[in-house]
Design an enzyme around this catalytic site. Structure first.
Site, PDB file in Angstrom:
ATOM      1  CG  ASP A 156      -0.213  -0.052   2.539  1.00  0.00           C
ATOM      2  OD1 ASP A 156       0.795  -0.773   2.630  1.00  0.00           O
ATOM      3  OD2 ASP A 156      -0.624   0.653   3.488  1.00  0.00           O
ATOM      4  CD  GLU A 215       4.217   0.767   7.111  1.00  0.00           C
ATOM      5  OE1 GLU A 215       4.992   1.082   8.012  1.00  0.00           O
ATOM      6  OE2 GLU A 215       3.835   1.589   6.248  1.00  0.00           O
TER       7      GLU A 215
HETATM    8 ZN   LIG Z   1       6.640   2.351   4.127  1.00  0.00          ZN
END
Ligand SMILES: [Zn+2]
Length: 492
Positions: free
Chosen positions: A125, A192
């Site tokens: 992401d 994340e």
């Molecule tokens: Zn990162």
């Protein structure tokens, strides 16, 4: 007269001690490479092949959201398809599992299943590009333009580059007929950037399978060119730990009412004073926190800097003043205090009965969440202000992984092979990464992104004109090509 002599003698002793300690300080800091002989020829990747793969990955805007319902799963599916097309050997040989939400887990079985596996991480992401800054991008943030010797766009530095470089390295190793000794696992989470569950789910699954890992590498610090003043050549801090995290909600209640007859203290006033006290009383600075970093870097440090760090018994005040003067270095020597949200009031002539704020703390390794809350309470000393940690949003600093064992030295050896003027050193990551979850299944968790960055490059991460040079990407592929071999078949 004798008094003067005593004073002079004392001064002489102090000077001698300072000189001897300065000399001894860098004595143990030599960085001899850890021997490893590869049976494969060195990789000479085409500059454009990994760049095209990275460019295509950037063009799929896999933005993660705090509310997963806002995520677009079809984009993660598209990225998975792209990886399958780009890396046919990898997808033919490694087993692949897609976890809920879209995290990816690959396993490449080693020839020695009795050995603990090693794991290479990245996240799929990215953060969005701020709409107000779009006009300032040289190439649109999700264009993946390959221009001027760079791949441009969101994820080029954070951290699709690492995802692509690891896959590129594995694909090349397979083409060269490499057979790993330890099993190699690749783990790419999907959330994340929003401190999500992806990595936690992966770790839980590995743990349930009884897997313990010999070593883990995730995104992290990079190779710095001129970022740290006072050192010659490149400096390569490798994060062996990361700071802890706590967001505290502060709430102040007071009687509301009409603003024409206000009480002497309002909820806004009470809360403002509490925030002001926190900011005026920063957490103590601990210079010792960066001693391992500066000790390892000392062979390339200026004499003044070497002398100061070798003699903290004498110069700690001076060093503390120097380091606390800039926000980056200050953050590396204390727990930081950042008010990030402040809410109160609904109308200009109504006294609000409630004021709320959130303060985010990044906790220095060696301190704890409980200690931070205690200190906040002591500093505020106002019982009208209640403290509530935001749920599921606090964790302790990570344990410190060893910087004197083979896993660490394989990393430093590859850095020195590819960047001969670089000096490596252990340090602490200031931001949070997925890797914090992996301490549950490994004692050796490292955070390192092998690209050369100048200060202006670091500002591009999550900012405007994020980009990575083709040369950096190519060296990154070489780095993982060598590290995978070392960690899999070398001494650990
Ligand atoms: Zn990162």
């Amino acid at each position: 007269m004798p008094f003067i002599y005593t004073l002079l003698a004392l001064l002489l002793v102090v000077i001698l001690v300072v000189i001897v300690r300065t000399f001894l300080f860098s004595r143990d800091a030599r960085q001899d490479p850890l021997p490893f002989s590869s049976e494969l020829p060195d990789l000479q990747p085409d500059l454009l092949v990994p760049a095209r793969h990275l460019s295509a990955a950037i063009q799929i805007p896999t933005i993660s959201h705090a509310d997963p319902a806002e995520d677009r799963p079809e984009l993660f599916d598209a990225l998975h398809n792209l990886l399958q097309e780009s890396y046919p050997l990898l997808h033919g040989r490694l087993s692949r599992e897609v976890l809920p939400g879209g995290s990816l887990l690959y396993t490449w079985p080693g020839s020695k299943p009795e050995l603990e596996p090693v794991l290479f991480m990245a996240h799929q992401d990215v953060v969005p590009a701020d709409e107000h800054t779009l006009a300032k991008w040289t190439y649109p943030p999700f264009s993946g333009a390959i221009e001027d010797g760079f791949v441009w766009g969101r994820g080029s530095m954070d951290i699709k580059c690492q995802l692509i470089a690891v896959m590129e390295a594995v694909e090349n190793l397979l083409a060269q007929g490499f057979q790993p000794c330890r099993t190699i696992i690749l783990a790419f989470s999907h959330d994340e950037e929003v401190l999500g569950m992806g990595a936690r789910v992966i770790v839980t699954q590995l743990k349930e399978q009884g897997i313990r890992l010999a070593a883990v590498i995730d995104e992290g610090t990079s190779i710095l060119d001129g970022v740290l003043p006072g050192f010659k050549g490149y400096t390569a801090p490798i994060a062996v730990t990361e700071k802890g995290y706590l967001s505290l909600k502060l709430t102040a209640e007071a009687s509301g009412g009409h603003s024409s007859t206000p009480a002497p203290e309002t909820s806004i006033g009470i809360l403002s004073r509490a925030i002001d006290r926190l900011q005026s009383n920063p957490f103590p600075y601990r210079v010792q926190a960066v001693l391992p970093l500066f000790k390892a870097l000392s062979p390339t440090a200026s004499t003044v800097m070497k002398m100061a760090f070798a003699n903290l018994w004498l110069f700690s005040g001076l060093v503390r003043r120097q380091l606390s003067a800039s926000t980056e270095t200050a953050a590396s020597i204390h727990t930081t205090t950042a008010p990030t949200i402040f809410h109160s009031g609904i109308k200009d002539n109504v006294l609000p009965s409630l004021a709320e704020a959130v303060v985010n703390f990044r906790i220095l390794p060696g301190e704890t969440v409980a200690e931070v809350i205690d200190r906040v309470r002591t500093v505020i000393t106002d019982e009208r202000v209640t403290l509530t940690p935001l749920p599921n949003n606090a964790w302790e600093p990570s344990p410190v992984s060893p910087s004197d064992g083979p896993a660490f030295h394989h990393i430093t050896s590859v850095v020195r092979e590819l960047y001969p003027t670089a000096t490596c050193a252990p340090n602490a990551m200031l931001g949070a990464t997925d890797s914090r979850h992996y301490h549950a299944i490994s004692d050796r968790v490292y955070r390192f992104t092998p690209i050369v960055s100048r200060k202006e490059d670091i500002e591009r991460i999550h900012g405007i004109n994020e980009r990575l040079s083709l040369e950096n990407l190519s060296l990154m592929v070489k780095f993982f090509h060598r590290l995978i071999q070392r960690w899999s078949c070398g001494q650990m």
